[in-house]
Design a protein around this motif. Structure first.
Motif, PDB file in Angstrom:
ATOM      1  N   GLY A 236       1.108  -1.366   0.283  1.00 62.51           N
ATOM      2  CA  GLY A 236      -0.096  -0.596   0.215  1.00 62.51           C
ATOM      3  C   GLY A 236       0.633   1.449   0.163  1.00 62.51           C
ATOM      4  O   GLY A 236       1.627   1.696  -0.737  1.00 62.51           O
ATOM      5  N   ASP A 237       0.234   2.325   0.795  1.00 64.33           N
ATOM      6  CA  ASP A 237       1.375   3.150   1.366  1.00 64.33           C
ATOM      7  C   ASP A 237       2.445   3.242   2.129  1.00 64.33           C
ATOM      8  O   ASP A 237       2.859   4.488   2.358  1.00 64.33           O
ATOM      9  N   THR A 238       2.854   1.977   2.689  1.00 59.07           N
ATOM     10  CA  THR A 238       3.552   2.383   3.487  1.00 59.07           C
ATOM     11  C   THR A 238       4.460   0.986   2.949  1.00 59.07           C
ATOM     12  O   THR A 238       4.954  -0.050   1.778  1.00 59.07           O
ATOM     13  N   SER A 239       5.437   0.335   3.949  1.00 57.20           N
ATOM     14  CA  SER A 239       6.007  -0.408   4.310  1.00 57.20           C
ATOM     15  C   SER A 239       5.898  -1.496   5.847  1.00 57.20           C
ATOM     16  O   SER A 239       5.623  -1.248   6.371  1.00 57.20           O
ATOM     17  N   CYS A 240       6.269  -3.020   4.825  1.00 55.51           N
ATOM     18  CA  CYS A 240       6.434  -3.717   6.369  1.00 55.51           C
ATOM     19  C   CYS A 240       7.547  -4.738   6.824  1.00 55.51           C
ATOM     20  O   CYS A 240       8.323  -4.906   5.848  1.00 55.51           O
ATOM     21  N   ALA A 241       8.063  -4.653   7.718  1.00 55.58           N
ATOM     22  CA  ALA A 241       9.650  -4.943   8.555  1.00 55.58           C
ATOM     23  C   ALA A 241       8.843  -6.982   8.273  1.00 55.58           C
ATOM     24  O   ALA A 241       7.849  -6.937   8.787  1.00 55.58           O
ATOM     25  N   ALA A 242      10.162  -7.319   7.774  1.00 55.64           N
ATOM     26  CA  ALA A 242      10.133  -9.162   8.200  1.00 55.64           C
ATOM     27  C   ALA A 242      11.393 -10.099   8.558  1.00 55.64           C
ATOM     28  O   ALA A 242      12.395  -8.606   7.632  1.00 55.64           O
TER      29      ALA A 242
ATOM     30  N   HIS B 183       2.332  -7.504  10.393  1.00 54.37           N
ATOM     31  CA  HIS B 183       1.201  -6.760   9.251  1.00 54.37           C
ATOM     32  C   HIS B 183       1.712  -4.911   9.562  1.00 54.37           C
ATOM     33  O   HIS B 183       1.677  -4.788  10.637  1.00 54.37           O
ATOM     34  N   ARG B 184       1.204  -4.128   8.800  1.00 56.35           N
ATOM     35  CA  ARG B 184       1.450  -3.033   8.907  1.00 56.35           C
ATOM     36  C   ARG B 184       0.545  -2.211  10.285  1.00 56.35           C
ATOM     37  O   ARG B 184      -0.297  -2.940  10.918  1.00 56.35           O
ATOM     38  N   ARG B 185       0.676  -1.571  10.567  1.00 62.20           N
ATOM     39  CA  ARG B 185       0.328  -0.640  11.898  1.00 62.20           C
ATOM     40  C   ARG B 185       1.038  -1.556  13.260  1.00 62.20           C
ATOM     41  O   ARG B 185       0.085  -1.412  14.177  1.00 62.20           O
ATOM     42  N   PHE B 186       1.518  -2.863  12.884  1.00 60.00           N
ATOM     43  CA  PHE B 186       2.011  -3.343  14.366  1.00 60.00           C
ATOM     44  C   PHE B 186       3.211  -3.913  14.192  1.00 60.00           C
ATOM     45  O   PHE B 186       3.748  -3.624  13.136  1.00 60.00           O
ATOM     46  N   GLY B 187       4.027  -3.840  15.105  1.00 59.58           N
ATOM     47  CA  GLY B 187       5.641  -4.512  15.254  1.00 59.58           C
ATOM     48  C   GLY B 187       6.321  -2.963  14.829  1.00 59.58           C
ATOM     49  O   GLY B 187       5.787  -1.785  15.203  1.00 59.58           O
TER      50      GLY B 187
ATOM     51  N   PRO C 140      -3.256   5.215  12.127  1.00 61.59           N
ATOM     52  CA  PRO C 140      -2.510   5.161  13.814  1.00 61.59           C
ATOM     53  C   PRO C 140      -2.102   3.784  13.970  1.00 61.59           C
ATOM     54  O   PRO C 140      -2.193   3.084  13.354  1.00 61.59           O
ATOM     55  N   ARG C 141      -1.048   3.357  15.440  1.00 62.29           N
ATOM     56  CA  ARG C 141      -0.748   3.003  15.347  1.00 62.29           C
ATOM     57  C   ARG C 141      -2.150   1.483  16.033  1.00 62.29           C
ATOM     58  O   ARG C 141      -2.434   1.551  16.526  1.00 62.29           O
ATOM     59  N   GLN C 142      -2.108   0.000  16.315  1.00 60.84           N
ATOM     60  CA  GLN C 142      -2.331  -1.084  17.112  1.00 60.84           C
ATOM     61  C   GLN C 142      -3.891  -1.047  16.206  1.00 60.84           C
ATOM     62  O   GLN C 142      -4.798  -1.787  17.071  1.00 60.84           O
TER      63      GLN C 142
ATOM     64  N   ARG D 218      -7.431  -3.925  10.539  1.00 60.80           N
ATOM     65  CA  ARG D 218      -8.375  -3.508   9.243  1.00 60.80           C
ATOM     66  C   ARG D 218      -8.089  -4.469   8.036  1.00 60.80           C
ATOM     67  O   ARG D 218      -6.408  -4.968   7.343  1.00 60.80           O
ATOM     68  N   ILE D 219      -8.646  -6.035   8.429  1.00 58.60           N
ATOM     69  CA  ILE D 219      -8.619  -6.857   7.959  1.00 58.60           C
ATOM     70  C   ILE D 219      -8.242  -6.976   6.129  1.00 58.60           C
ATOM     71  O   ILE D 219      -7.394  -7.102   5.775  1.00 58.60           O
ATOM     72  N   ASP D 220      -8.959  -5.795   5.220  1.00 55.23           N
ATOM     73  CA  ASP D 220      -8.937  -5.684   4.035  1.00 55.23           C
ATOM     74  C   ASP D 220      -6.751  -4.806   3.826  1.00 55.23           C
ATOM     75  O   ASP D 220      -6.220  -6.003   2.558  1.00 55.23           O
ATOM     76  N   GLU D 221      -6.626  -3.715   4.454  1.00 55.28           N
ATOM     77  CA  GLU D 221      -5.130  -3.792   4.748  1.00 55.28           C
ATOM     78  C   GLU D 221      -4.336  -5.046   5.236  1.00 55.28           C
ATOM     79  O   GLU D 221      -3.175  -4.937   4.456  1.00 55.28           O
ATOM     80  N   GLN D 222      -3.998  -5.612   6.039  1.00 59.88           N
ATOM     81  CA  GLN D 222      -3.603  -6.974   5.874  1.00 59.88           C
ATOM     82  C   GLN D 222      -3.680  -7.899   4.976  1.00 59.88           C
ATOM     83  O   GLN D 222      -3.011  -9.016   4.670  1.00 59.88           O
ATOM     84  N   ILE D 223      -4.874  -8.421   4.713  1.00 63.06           N
ATOM     85  CA  ILE D 223      -5.143  -9.168   3.581  1.00 63.06           C
ATOM     86  C   ILE D 223      -3.676  -8.664   2.021  1.00 63.06           C
ATOM     87  O   ILE D 223      -3.583  -9.519   1.417  1.00 63.06           O
ATOM     88  N   ALA D 224      -3.191  -7.330   2.104  1.00 64.39           N
ATOM     89  CA  ALA D 224      -3.362  -6.892   0.629  1.00 64.39           C
ATOM     90  C   ALA D 224      -1.950  -6.880   1.779  1.00 64.39           C
ATOM     91  O   ALA D 224      -1.079  -7.575   0.318  1.00 64.39           O
ATOM     92  N   ASP D 225      -1.483  -6.568   2.709  1.00 60.87           N
ATOM     93  CA  ASP D 225      -0.175  -7.149   3.274  1.00 60.87           C
ATOM     94  C   ASP D 225       0.653  -8.740   2.825  1.00 60.87           C
ATOM     95  O   ASP D 225       1.630  -8.575   2.246  1.00 60.87           O
ATOM     96  N   TRP D 226      -0.776  -9.589   2.632  1.00 53.93           N
ATOM     97  CA  TRP D 226      -0.518 -11.087   2.447  1.00 53.93           C
ATOM     98  C   TRP D 226       0.253 -11.552   1.498  1.00 53.93           C
ATOM     99  O   TRP D 226       1.376 -11.527   0.756  1.00 53.93           O
TER     100      TRP D 226
END
Length: 393
Positions: free
Chosen positions: A101-107, A151-155, A161-163, A166-174
């Motif tokens: 999306g408009d951010t990044s995920c750490a892994a 997932h975005r907004r976590f870790g 905002p944090r914590q 949002r299901i649609d965002e998490q599916i997009a992260d996958w």
């Protein structure tokens, strides 16, 4: 659908612990979760800098494979027994980031040796280290690459905002993680699997249905039908705590529309607490996922609006669209996501196998870890290993 029931076996406890060193939190200050909006009674952790886990050569002994068969099960809730499993030290891993999306995920990326790759993430508010360290090391020791992400907004992932779930965002992260993993060195794009537990185990159903190219998928104690489990979750709460949680959920949702910071509640708590989940096995999470208390930067809170979301989340409805082999691991005394909804969802998938384990929701990380790990590694070898039987399906 095949059903496999496993016999209890000794817990995997011969690995060494991952060491850690401290570093500054990599997120900008405005992305660090605010504790002053916390509601209820969390299992508080000190506000420390983010921990950086460092891994070295694996010194653990791989257990011998054993068959799975029906046998009388040990019921841990009858005698209160649990088994804490030490995290085995795996091969070198590296911190990576990928766009979503408009951010990044750490892994964490664990390089593999056989071309297969397992993408992993955890349940509500469970970050990548407590969610995946135990199983990722076992998978990597078996030769598979691993990509375990927040997932975005976590870790350590972006998003504000944090914590907030949002299901649609998490599916997009996958989806983004799968695309990223396909380009990793040594990874065969046709030998990628997804693995998740609890809420992320539900995501596995949705994601696998959307990605017919996946080689296989593993859903461990998955939340597949919020409508089916909601009555059980409500019964585990006292009337006063339920009313307050729902009130906070509405206030949090409305506040979000107005741009106010989220109202945070503990992700899990005892009966009577104002928390996202207060089922009898909800409080097993700490000793299952972080028995040594190493993950001091794990924020175990979630925006209260989750109370209004979970009941409507039904990823099991995607089961009939899943074309890859699916392994569903359930625990027969699970009081959080229940067994029946997951078994029913698996029955609707064209190529699914169910493994029953003794124990409660977190048993795969505790007393049933060995059975869970062996079943999952055998499944991955069958469908991901270059010398496995994937091409004969």
């Amino acid at each position: 659908m095949d059903v496999v029931r496993s016999a209890p076996s000794p817990a995997y406890a011969d690995g060494t612990l991952v060491t850690k060193g401290a570093s500054d939190d990599p997120r900008p200050a405005h992305l660090v979760p605010r504790r002053d909006r916390l509601i209820g009674r969390p299992s508080a952790r000190p506000e420390l800098p983010a921990a950086v886990l460092r891994t070295g050569a694996c010194g653990a002994t791989r257990p011998q494979a054993r068959s799975f068969h029906s046998t009388p099960r040990h019921h841990p809730e009858n005698d209160g027994s649990t088994t804490e499993v030490h995290v085995p030290l795996s091969k070198q891993r590296e911190k990576v980031r990928f766009a979503s999306g408009d951010t990044s995920c750490a892994a964490w990326h664990y390089p593999g040796s056989n071309g297969g790759c397992v993408i992993m993430a955890g349940g509500i508010a469970v970050t990548k280290e407590p969610a995946s360290d135990l199983f990722a090391a076992r998978f990597n020791d078996a030769g598979f690459a691993v990509l375990a992400f927040d997932h975005r907004r976590f870790g350590e992932s972006g998003g504000a905002p944090r914590q907030i779930v949002r299901i649609d965002e998490q599916i997009a992260d996958w989806h983004a993680a799968i695309e990223y993993a396909a380009g990793l060195p040594g990874v065969d794009p046709d030998r990628i699997s997804v693995w998740g537990f609890s809420l992320a185990g539900g995501h596995v159903f949705h994601v696998a249905a959307d990605h017919p190219r996946l080689a296989c998928a593993i859903a461990q104690t998955p939340l597949v039908d919020g409508r089916a489990i909601a009555p059980n979750a409500l019964r585990s709460m006292t009337p006063g705590a339920l009313l307050r949680l729902l009130g906070l959920g509405v206030a949090d949702a409305l506040g979000g529309l107005a741009g106010r910071p989220p109202l945070l509640v503990p992700a899990a708590g005892p009966r009577g607490a104002v928390a996202s989940l207060t089922t009898p096995d909800a409080m097993d999470g700490d000793r299952a996922l972080d028995p040594e208390g190493r993950h001091t930067n794990w924020e175990q809170t979630v925006a209260a609006r989750i109370a209004l979301q979970v009941g409507g989340y039904r990823p099991g409805r995607h089961a009939s669209r899943i074309r890859c082999p699916l392994l569903v691991v359930v625990c027969d005394q699970d009081r959080s996501v229940l067994v029946a909804p997951a078994v029913q969802a698996a029955a609707n998938a064209p190529d699914a196998q169910v493994v029953h384990l003794p124990g409660r929701h977190y048993a795969p990380f505790l007393e049933s870890h060995e059975q869970a790990a062996e079943a999952e590694i055998a499944f991955l070898r069958k469908h991901l290993d270059r010398h496995g039987s994937r091409d004969s399906r």
